[in-house]
Motif scaffolding. Structure first.
Motif, PDB file in Angstrom:
ATOM      1  N   VAL A 142       0.867  -1.185   0.000  1.00 21.02           N
ATOM      2  CA  VAL A 142       0.000   0.000   0.000  1.00 21.02           C
ATOM      3  C   VAL A 142       0.902   1.233   0.000  1.00 21.02           C
ATOM      4  O   VAL A 142       1.609   1.488   0.975  1.00 21.02           O
ATOM      5  CB  VAL A 142      -0.941   0.017   1.218  1.00 21.02           C
ATOM      6  CG1 VAL A 142      -1.834   1.252   1.174  1.00 21.02           C
ATOM      7  CG2 VAL A 142      -1.796  -1.246   1.258  1.00 21.02           C
ATOM      8  N   ARG A 151      -5.094   5.951   2.002  1.00 19.70           N
ATOM      9  CA  ARG A 151      -4.225   4.875   2.483  1.00 19.70           C
ATOM     10  C   ARG A 151      -4.867   4.155   3.673  1.00 19.70           C
ATOM     11  O   ARG A 151      -4.772   2.927   3.785  1.00 19.70           O
ATOM     12  CB  ARG A 151      -2.860   5.433   2.872  1.00 19.70           C
ATOM     13  CG  ARG A 151      -1.835   4.346   3.141  1.00 19.70           C
ATOM     14  CD  ARG A 151      -0.409   4.864   3.074  1.00 19.70           C
ATOM     15  NE  ARG A 151       0.500   3.742   3.034  1.00 19.70           N
ATOM     16  CZ  ARG A 151       1.014   3.148   4.110  1.00 19.70           C
ATOM     17  NH1 ARG A 151       0.705   3.599   5.321  1.00 19.70           N
ATOM     18  NH2 ARG A 151       1.817   2.109   4.002  1.00 19.70           N
ATOM     19  N   LYS A 154      -7.413   1.736   2.330  1.00 25.01           N
ATOM     20  CA  LYS A 154      -6.789   0.578   1.684  1.00 25.01           C
ATOM     21  C   LYS A 154      -6.208  -0.379   2.725  1.00 25.01           C
ATOM     22  O   LYS A 154      -6.310  -1.608   2.585  1.00 25.01           O
ATOM     23  CB  LYS A 154      -5.711   1.033   0.703  1.00 25.01           C
ATOM     24  CG  LYS A 154      -6.259   1.650  -0.575  1.00 25.01           C
ATOM     25  CD  LYS A 154      -5.154   1.995  -1.541  1.00 25.01           C
ATOM     26  CE  LYS A 154      -5.727   2.510  -2.862  1.00 25.01           C
ATOM     27  NZ  LYS A 154      -6.442   1.444  -3.604  1.00 25.01           N
ATOM     28  N   ARG A 157      -9.084  -2.293   4.231  1.00 24.44           N
ATOM     29  CA  ARG A 157      -9.606  -3.312   3.326  1.00 24.44           C
ATOM     30  C   ARG A 157      -8.679  -4.529   3.267  1.00 24.44           C
ATOM     31  O   ARG A 157      -9.150  -5.671   3.207  1.00 24.44           O
ATOM     32  CB  ARG A 157      -9.808  -2.737   1.922  1.00 24.44           C
ATOM     33  CG  ARG A 157     -11.009  -1.806   1.821  1.00 24.44           C
ATOM     34  CD  ARG A 157     -11.358  -1.517   0.373  1.00 24.44           C
ATOM     35  NE  ARG A 157     -12.486  -0.601   0.296  1.00 24.44           N
ATOM     36  CZ  ARG A 157     -13.762  -0.975   0.386  1.00 24.44           C
ATOM     37  NH1 ARG A 157     -14.042  -2.257   0.565  1.00 24.44           N
ATOM     38  NH2 ARG A 157     -14.725  -0.085   0.311  1.00 24.44           N
ATOM     39  N   ARG A 158      -7.372  -4.271   3.277  1.00 27.02           N
ATOM     40  CA  ARG A 158      -6.421  -5.387   3.276  1.00 27.02           C
ATOM     41  C   ARG A 158      -6.599  -6.228   4.533  1.00 27.02           C
ATOM     42  O   ARG A 158      -6.606  -7.466   4.466  1.00 27.02           O
ATOM     43  CB  ARG A 158      -4.997  -4.845   3.207  1.00 27.02           C
ATOM     44  CG  ARG A 158      -4.604  -4.210   1.889  1.00 27.02           C
ATOM     45  CD  ARG A 158      -4.380  -5.259   0.806  1.00 27.02           C
ATOM     46  NE  ARG A 158      -3.820  -4.668  -0.391  1.00 27.02           N
ATOM     47  CZ  ARG A 158      -2.521  -4.518  -0.629  1.00 27.02           C
ATOM     48  NH1 ARG A 158      -1.642  -4.935   0.289  1.00 27.02           N
ATOM     49  NH2 ARG A 158      -2.091  -3.973  -1.737  1.00 27.02           N
TER      50      ARG A 158
END
Length: 267
Positions: A142, A151, A154, A157-158
């Motif tokens: 990321v 960021r 993201k 979500r990861r």
């Protein structure tokens, strides 16, 4: 140019600008690092044109962004790293590889399955480059340079993909309230200023999490809020000017009244 412009025309223009014999002194002085701020700026100007539904503006801004790609590719070509055709080839190969449901016989039924398969393919690509997913971790890759809200979303979500997430939105609401209370506690005199920074950061991170669970893009939501604030405050100033007044602490009550009027007009 009177003929229909092609990418080759833009490549030729950039080559001429970067030609040591008669090129542009400013363009010749640039490097990847000095051009980077312009690349980021052009990407945001594309976003602004989209948000304003400005199709002519979007056309122009996409051209400016394409120029940035050509500029970077030209500098890379000059140092023997790669050229523009390599950039195009790599992205074409990548898009075909990551869309097997379109370009081969893989059967994926919905957008969710496409997204999951996309991530599996990316993990395989990282492994081929000698970066096993297990060694990198779920949050690897990321980009650090992303806007903080983007960021944060993201990263969340990861983590969610490996099961580290709230079961529902109510838990996130509770977390936001908890972080807000912890921010309030840092107002005590004995608290270190860095602790306030940490708690405000945790609150913002939780708000991004809330936006994600509500199906809202936090970055776009905040950009829209910024636009609303600018627009409404402009109306506040206009309302003051109509009365021969200027914004200032002594006009706080009138500014609040004008703010309410501005919000009412929007409704």
């Amino acid at each position: 140019m009177t003929h229909q412009a092609k990418v080759d025309d833009l490549l030729a223009i950039m080559a001429r600008l970067r030609d040591p014999n008669g090129g542009c002194p400013w363009d010749l002085e640039q490097s990847f690092r000095t051009i980077l701020p312009y690349t980021l700026e052009e990407a945001y100007e594309v976003a602004e044109a989209i948000e304003q539904d400005d199709m002519l503006g979007l056309r122009d801004e996409l051209g400016d962004l394409l120029l940035q790609v050509v500029f970077h590719a030209r500098m890379a070509e000059e140092q023997g790293s790669f050229d523009f055709s390599d950039v195009v080839r790599v992205i074409c190969d990548k898009m075909i590889r990551r869309h097997p449901h379109v370009f081969s016989d893989t059967d994926l039924d919905d957008a969710g399955a496409v997204g999951a398969n996309w991530e599996r393919i990316k993990a395989a690509e990282r492994a081929e480059k000698g970066k096993p997913a297990a060694a990198e971790g779920a949050l690897a890759g990321v980009a650090q340079a992303l806007p903080a809200l983007v960021r944060a979303e993201k990263l969340q979500r990861r983590a969610s993909r490996v099961g580290f997430d709230w079961d529902g939105v109510e838990g996130v609401f509770d977390k936001v309230r908890e972080e807000l209370d912890e921010c309030r506690e840092t107002l005590a005199d004995q608290v270190e200023p860095t602790e306030r920074v940490h708690e405000v950061g945790d609150l913002l991170f939780s708000c991004v999490n809330l936006a994600r669970h509500m199906g809202v893009d936090a970055e776009q939501a905040l950009r829209a809020a910024n636009h609303r604030f600018e627009r409404r405050f402009g109306q506040v100033e206009a309302g003051l000017r109509a009365q021969g007044l200027e914004p200032g602490p002594e006009q706080r009550d009138e500014m609040e009244r004008q703010w309410g009027l501005a919000k009412g007009r929007e409704r």
